[in-house]
Every structure is written in structure tokens, then in C-alpha cells.
Design a protein around this motif. Structure first.
Motif, PDB file in Angstrom:
ATOM      1  N   UNK A  76       0.833  -1.216   0.000  1.00 12.11           N
ATOM      2  CA  UNK A  76       0.000   0.000   0.000  1.00 12.11           C
ATOM      3  C   UNK A  76       0.868   1.267   0.000  1.00 12.11           C
ATOM      4  N   UNK A  77       0.410   2.269  -0.761  1.00 12.88           N
ATOM      5  CA  UNK A  77       1.182   3.502  -0.918  1.00 12.88           C
ATOM      6  C   UNK A  77       0.526   4.721  -0.282  1.00 12.88           C
ATOM      7  N   UNK A  78      -0.764   4.607   0.067  1.00 15.06           N
ATOM      8  CA  UNK A  78      -1.475   5.744   0.658  1.00 15.06           C
ATOM      9  C   UNK A  78      -2.563   5.215   1.596  1.00 15.06           C
ATOM     10  N   UNK A  79      -3.286   6.145   2.239  1.00  7.69           N
ATOM     11  CA  UNK A  79      -4.281   5.751   3.238  1.00  7.69           C
ATOM     12  C   UNK A  79      -5.367   4.855   2.645  1.00  7.69           C
ATOM     13  N   UNK A  80      -5.870   5.193   1.469  1.00  9.47           N
ATOM     14  CA  UNK A  80      -6.925   4.391   0.846  1.00  9.47           C
ATOM     15  C   UNK A  80      -6.431   2.960   0.591  1.00  9.47           C
ATOM     16  N   UNK A  81      -5.217   2.836   0.065  1.00 10.48           N
ATOM     17  CA  UNK A  81      -4.659   1.513  -0.177  1.00 10.48           C
ATOM     18  C   UNK A  81      -4.389   0.773   1.137  1.00 10.48           C
ATOM     19  N   UNK A  82      -3.998   1.514   2.171  1.00 11.10           N
ATOM     20  CA  UNK A  82      -3.787   0.886   3.482  1.00 11.10           C
ATOM     21  C   UNK A  82      -5.090   0.324   4.031  1.00 11.10           C
ATOM     22  N   UNK A  83      -6.188   1.051   3.849  1.00  7.28           N
ATOM     23  CA  UNK A  83      -7.493   0.574   4.311  1.00  7.28           C
ATOM     24  C   UNK A  83      -7.854  -0.737   3.619  1.00  7.28           C
ATOM     25  N   UNK A  84      -7.686  -0.782   2.306  1.00  7.26           N
ATOM     26  CA  UNK A  84      -7.976  -2.000   1.550  1.00  7.26           C
ATOM     27  C   UNK A  84      -7.016  -3.112   1.976  1.00  7.26           C
ATOM     28  N   UNK A  85      -5.771  -2.742   2.254  1.00  4.40           N
ATOM     29  CA  UNK A  85      -4.778  -3.726   2.683  1.00  4.40           C
ATOM     30  C   UNK A  85      -5.160  -4.354   4.025  1.00  4.40           C
ATOM     31  N   UNK A  86      -5.737  -3.569   4.925  1.00  4.50           N
ATOM     32  CA  UNK A  86      -6.208  -4.114   6.208  1.00  4.50           C
ATOM     33  C   UNK A  86      -7.297  -5.162   5.941  1.00  4.50           C
ATOM     34  N   UNK A  87      -8.243  -4.833   5.077  1.00  5.80           N
ATOM     35  CA  UNK A  87      -9.294  -5.803   4.731  1.00  5.80           C
ATOM     36  C   UNK A  87      -8.686  -7.061   4.109  1.00  5.80           C
ATOM     37  N   UNK A  88      -7.706  -6.845   3.240  1.00  7.01           N
ATOM     38  CA  UNK A  88      -7.041  -7.974   2.594  1.00  7.01           C
ATOM     39  C   UNK A  88      -6.280  -8.818   3.614  1.00  7.01           C
ATOM     40  N   UNK A  89      -5.560  -8.173   4.533  1.00  6.96           N
ATOM     41  CA  UNK A  89      -4.785  -8.901   5.544  1.00  6.96           C
ATOM     42  C   UNK A  89      -5.696  -9.754   6.424  1.00  6.96           C
ATOM     43  N   UNK A  90      -6.842  -9.219   6.790  1.00  8.90           N
ATOM     44  CA  UNK A  90      -7.796  -9.993   7.597  1.00  8.90           C
ATOM     45  C   UNK A  90      -8.337 -11.163   6.775  1.00  8.90           C
ATOM     46  N   UNK A  91      -8.707 -10.896   5.531  1.00  7.46           N
ATOM     47  CA  UNK A  91      -9.223 -11.957   4.663  1.00  7.46           C
ATOM     48  C   UNK A  91      -8.185 -13.041   4.428  1.00  7.46           C
ATOM     49  N   UNK A  92      -6.967 -12.623   4.118  1.00  4.21           N
ATOM     50  CA  UNK A  92      -5.893 -13.585   3.864  1.00  4.21           C
ATOM     51  C   UNK A  92      -5.566 -14.368   5.134  1.00  4.21           C
ATOM     52  N   UNK A  93      -5.531 -13.681   6.268  1.00  2.65           N
ATOM     53  CA  UNK A  93      -5.244 -14.356   7.532  1.00  2.65           C
ATOM     54  C   UNK A  93      -6.243 -15.458   7.840  1.00  2.65           C
TER      55      UNK A  93
END
Length: 182
Positions: A76-93
Motif C-alpha cells: 500500500x502507498x497511501x491511506x486508501x490503499x492501506x485501508x484495503x490492505x487491512x481488509x485484505x490482511x484480515x481476509x488472507x489471515x
């Protein structure tokens, strides 16, 4: 977002005939070993030492910037991408742990493979490492070793919740790491 859809879709299709309780726990037990447990915990904590090195070691920080730049297509490069990355990290986890710790363990130790626990343990984690090929050879090795530690923790605890949380935290460290080097 496609990745999350694919992961949840694959998890649903492959585990459709299982009860959620069967996937979140295991009856397969291994003998508890303090040395194995401590080695797993130490291995899983080592990546968090990166934060100390990033803060206090200029050479490490510069190498981190180079690595981050090379992998910017997945970080992730910015806040919006970080938000999506959090969702992705939870999903992947959740999904990767269900697929690679629980479902695969049931699948490889049962018919048609009937592998012993050790062989299944190696196969599952080799596959887990290989699906991280976009991260390069270091990412494959890291995923393999993380998988080994997480599978061991799953087997000694009997619960998939701990490996899920570890996986989420491991992936979420990328956000902190990225902020420290930007």
C-alpha cells in the motif's frame, strides 16, 4: 478486491462440506516441545525486529526503501490503499489459514493421499511457500518457514485462531514498515 473474492470463493468451495468447528480446530495432536514452541515464537517475532532496525539503522532503512520500491505493486502507498490492505490482511489471515493449515491437513492426511503427519506437514507448507511466488525466492522461503511455525502452533494448540491472528499481524506489519520508510 479481486484477491479477496478469489480467496473467499476458494475457501467456500473447498470447505463447503465441513462444519466451521471442524476447520477451526483439530483432533490431530503432536507432543508439545518447548524447543519447538520457542523456536516457532522466535521465528514469528523476528520480522518485528525490522521496526527497531528501520528506526535506528540507516543502512537497513535504505535497503528497506529499495525492497519497498521493488514490491510497490503489492504494498500500500497511501491511506486508501492501506485501508484495503487491512481488509485484505484480515481476509488472507482467515482464508489462507483455513485452506493451508486446516483443510489441507485434513485432505493430505486422509484419502486419497493418506500421508503421514510429517509428510503432510511438509507438503502443505511447501505449497504455502510456492503460492507466495510473487514475493520472490525470499518470500517463498519466508512463507514456507512461517507456515511451518503456524502449522506447529495449530497442532499443539488445537486451535486455528492463534495462527489466523499471527498471520494477520504479520501481514499488517507491512503498513507500519511502509510508513517508517516513506
Amino acid at each position: 478486491m479481486k484477491t479477496m473474492v478469489y480467496l473467499w470463493g476458494a475457501t467456500y468451495v473447498l470447505t463447503y462440506n465441513f462444519k466451521i468447528t471442524d476447520l477451526l480446530s483439530t483432533d490431530i495432536k503432536v507432543a508439545f516441545s518447548w524447543s519447538g514452541f520457542i523456536a516457532s515464537i522466535i521465528y514469528l517475532l523476528i520480522p518485528f525486529l525490522e521496526f527497531i532496525l528501520l528506526k535506528y539503522n540507516k543502512d537497513f532503512r535504505e535497503k528497506g526503501k529499495e525492497q519497498f520500491a521493488r514490491r510497490s505493486f503489492i504494498f500500500p502507498q497511501n491511506f486508501k490503499e492501506e485501508f484495503v490492505f487491512v481488509l485484505l490482511a484480515v481476509s488472507v489471515g482467515i482464508t489462507e489459514e483455513v485452506l493451508y493449515r486446516s483443510f489441507s491437513l485434513i485432505y493430505f492426511t486422509g484419502a486419497p493421499f493418506n500421508l503421514g503427519l510429517f509428510s503432510a506437514f511438509l507438503c502443505i507448507n511447501l505449497l504455502f511457500g510456492l503460492v507466495h511466488y510473487l514475493q520472490g525466492p525470499q518470500g517463498i522461503l519466508s512463507a514456507f518457514l512461517n507456515g511451518m511455525a503456524s502449522t506447529y502452533i495449530f497442532l499443539i494448540s488445537g486451535s486455528l485462531i492463534i495462527p489466523m491472528l499471527i498471520h494477520m499481524l504479520y501481514d499488517l506489519r507491512i503498513i507500519i514498515w511502509g510508513r517508517m520508510i516513506r
